[in-house]
Motif scaffolding. Structure first.
Motif, PDB file in Angstrom:
ATOM      1  N   ALA A  46       0.822  -1.208   0.000  1.00 27.00           N
ATOM      2  CA  ALA A  46       0.000   0.000   0.000  1.00 27.00           C
ATOM      3  C   ALA A  46       0.859   1.262   0.000  1.00 27.00           C
ATOM      4  O   ALA A  46       0.577   2.221  -0.732  1.00 27.00           O
ATOM      5  CB  ALA A  46      -0.930  -0.007   1.210  1.00 27.00           C
ATOM      6  N   CYS A  47       1.922   1.271   0.810  1.00 26.43           N
ATOM      7  CA  CYS A  47       2.793   2.441   0.894  1.00 26.43           C
ATOM      8  C   CYS A  47       3.542   2.665  -0.410  1.00 26.43           C
ATOM      9  O   CYS A  47       3.725   3.807  -0.850  1.00 26.43           O
ATOM     10  CB  CYS A  47       3.784   2.271   2.045  1.00 26.43           C
ATOM     11  SG  CYS A  47       3.025   2.293   3.681  1.00 26.43           S
ATOM     12  N   TYR A  50       1.001   4.079  -2.962  1.00 25.14           N
ATOM     13  CA  TYR A  50       0.607   5.457  -2.664  1.00 25.14           C
ATOM     14  C   TYR A  50       1.723   6.436  -3.038  1.00 25.14           C
ATOM     15  O   TYR A  50       1.465   7.466  -3.687  1.00 25.14           O
ATOM     16  CB  TYR A  50       0.272   5.591  -1.181  1.00 25.14           C
ATOM     17  CG  TYR A  50      -0.169   6.991  -0.800  1.00 25.14           C
ATOM     18  CD1 TYR A  50      -1.488   7.383  -0.962  1.00 25.14           C
ATOM     19  CD2 TYR A  50       0.746   7.918  -0.292  1.00 25.14           C
ATOM     20  CE1 TYR A  50      -1.897   8.669  -0.637  1.00 25.14           C
ATOM     21  CE2 TYR A  50       0.350   9.201   0.033  1.00 25.14           C
ATOM     22  CZ  TYR A  50      -0.980   9.568  -0.140  1.00 25.14           C
ATOM     23  OH  TYR A  50      -1.367  10.842   0.179  1.00 25.14           O
ATOM     24  N   GLN A  51       2.948   6.132  -2.648  1.00 24.15           N
ATOM     25  CA  GLN A  51       4.048   7.044  -2.937  1.00 24.15           C
ATOM     26  C   GLN A  51       4.345   7.109  -4.431  1.00 24.15           C
ATOM     27  O   GLN A  51       4.703   8.164  -4.958  1.00 24.15           O
ATOM     28  CB  GLN A  51       5.284   6.630  -2.151  1.00 24.15           C
ATOM     29  CG  GLN A  51       5.113   6.857  -0.651  1.00 24.15           C
ATOM     30  CD  GLN A  51       6.296   6.410   0.158  1.00 24.15           C
ATOM     31  OE1 GLN A  51       7.221   7.185   0.439  1.00 24.15           O
ATOM     32  NE2 GLN A  51       6.294   5.133   0.548  1.00 24.15           N
ATOM     33  N   ARG A  53       2.173   7.016  -6.670  1.00 25.19           N
ATOM     34  CA  ARG A  53       1.116   7.835  -7.260  1.00 25.19           C
ATOM     35  C   ARG A  53       1.302   9.327  -6.971  1.00 25.19           C
ATOM     36  O   ARG A  53       1.078  10.163  -7.848  1.00 25.19           O
ATOM     37  CB  ARG A  53      -0.248   7.375  -6.730  1.00 25.19           C
ATOM     38  CG  ARG A  53      -1.429   8.087  -7.372  1.00 25.19           C
ATOM     39  CD  ARG A  53      -2.754   7.483  -6.972  1.00 25.19           C
ATOM     40  NE  ARG A  53      -3.108   7.761  -5.589  1.00 25.19           N
ATOM     41  CZ  ARG A  53      -3.062   6.874  -4.614  1.00 25.19           C
ATOM     42  NH1 ARG A  53      -2.680   5.636  -4.858  1.00 25.19           N
ATOM     43  NH2 ARG A  53      -3.404   7.201  -3.369  1.00 25.19           N
ATOM     44  N   MET A 273      -4.802   4.681   5.229  1.00 22.94           N
ATOM     45  CA  MET A 273      -4.431   4.576   3.829  1.00 22.94           C
ATOM     46  C   MET A 273      -4.257   3.121   3.407  1.00 22.94           C
ATOM     47  O   MET A 273      -4.662   2.713   2.313  1.00 22.94           O
ATOM     48  CB  MET A 273      -3.136   5.359   3.587  1.00 22.94           C
ATOM     49  CG  MET A 273      -2.634   5.364   2.148  1.00 22.94           C
ATOM     50  SD  MET A 273      -1.573   3.924   1.770  1.00 22.94           S
ATOM     51  CE  MET A 273      -0.197   4.214   2.884  1.00 22.94           C
ATOM     52  N   HIS A 277      -6.429   1.054   0.599  1.00 22.09           N
ATOM     53  CA  HIS A 277      -5.776   0.294  -0.474  1.00 22.09           C
ATOM     54  C   HIS A 277      -6.310  -1.132  -0.528  1.00 22.09           C
ATOM     55  O   HIS A 277      -6.583  -1.662  -1.615  1.00 22.09           O
ATOM     56  CB  HIS A 277      -4.266   0.272  -0.257  1.00 22.09           C
ATOM     57  CG  HIS A 277      -3.506  -0.519  -1.287  1.00 22.09           C
ATOM     58  ND1 HIS A 277      -3.191  -0.030  -2.531  1.00 22.09           N
ATOM     59  CD2 HIS A 277      -3.003  -1.792  -1.246  1.00 22.09           C
ATOM     60  CE1 HIS A 277      -2.541  -0.939  -3.223  1.00 22.09           C
ATOM     61  NE2 HIS A 277      -2.406  -2.019  -2.460  1.00 22.09           N
TER      62      HIS A 277
END
Length: 281
Positions: A46-47, A50-51, A53, A273, A277
């Motif tokens: 997920a991290c 996210y980063q 994106r 977050m 996800h």
């Protein structure tokens, strides 16, 4: 399917990003080790997503790049054909990372070998995240030369900081690099400012990696056993570093300093977050 509630997830993530091992986190939080491992892997995915994106169109001006060594399952010299067949990711593992010298943001990284292929993927990824021309500094690793040329096509001010080491018998006995006795600044392309040809910030970030993740600690048995877990751990820690930790000299997070985000994240925000996800997949 049973799933940890947000409060227990927050406690697990907090322990992991503060440098605790998987088993110590399990003991501290009372969560089963297998559950901790699964949460760490899910959090890493997920991290990373996210980063990937949000780290786009960045207004960085001075960027430094470097590689941080670790190993998975066994060091290269101890990897036998039998180990390699059973554990394809076994051996030395390098974390290539870039840092914005002004905001201390780490916009991209890659886990791989210290070779030309990884260098090209890494530098291409970096170039695609930038809004304007930058000054770039790396160490003297030769594979950067072709990688930077292919990625930036000359639209960069690039210099290498080549360090000179003093090899002594004492240095070879201890578990540390040789003493640095000097360095030279070599201009490769463009017009880099000599005053800002430095790799100090990215080397300090490498120290943060080693202090913030148990699997990077030298001379312990906490090293990574699976490359997937290693990559997930790096992604989770850098999410915390970029968004949820106040940098002492900036008095805010690197993401806030770089204009990527407007608020300082809490660990609970990272957990939310991660859950978003999971629900979107």
């Amino acid at each position: 399917m049973n799933r940890l509630d947000a409060d227990r997830r927050t406690r697990v993530i907090s322990a992991l990003v503060e440098g605790n091992s998987l088993r110590s986190t399990s003991r501290m939080t009372g969560v089963a080790i297998n559950t901790v491992v699964k949460l760490a892997i899910d959090a890493g995915a997920a991290c990373s997503a996210y980063q990937d994106r949000v780290m786009r169109n960045l207004n960085c001006k001075r960027v430094q790049v470097d590689e941080c060594w670790a190993f998975c399952y066994a060091k290269n010299k101890n990897v036998t054909p039998e180990i390699k067949a059973k554990h394809p990711g076994a051996g030395d593992v390098w974390t290539w990372a870039a840092i914005d010298a002004d905001s201390k943001l780490i916009p991209c990284w890659i886990i791989g070998q210290r070779d030309g292929v990884t260098a090209r993927i890494f530098v291409n990824d970096l170039a695609g995240r930038l809004a304007d021309r930058i000054q770039l500094t790396s160490d003297g690793l030769a594979v950067y030369l072709q990688a930077v040329e292919r990625a930036f096509r000359g639209d960069v001010d690039y210099a290498q900081l080549v360090k000179v080491y003093n090899e002594t018998s004492e240095g070879q006995k201890r578990y540390s690099p040789a003493e640095c006795v000097g360095c030279t600044k070599n201009v490769v392309v463009g017009y880099p400012d000599p005053a800002h040809v430095s790799t100090s910030y990215i080397e300090r970030a490498n120290l943060s990696l080693r202090m913030g993740m148990r699997r990077f600690t030298r001379l312990t048995n906490g090293f990574s056993k699976k490359i997937e877990n290693h990559a997930a751990s790096v992604a989770l820690f850098l999410m915390y570093y970029n968004f949820a930790r106040v940098h002492q000299t900036l008095r805010c997070s690197p993401a806030m300093a770089a204009g990527v985000d407007s608020k300082l994240w809490e660990i609970s925000d990272i957990v939310a977050m991660i859950e978003d996800h999971e629900n979107s997949n």
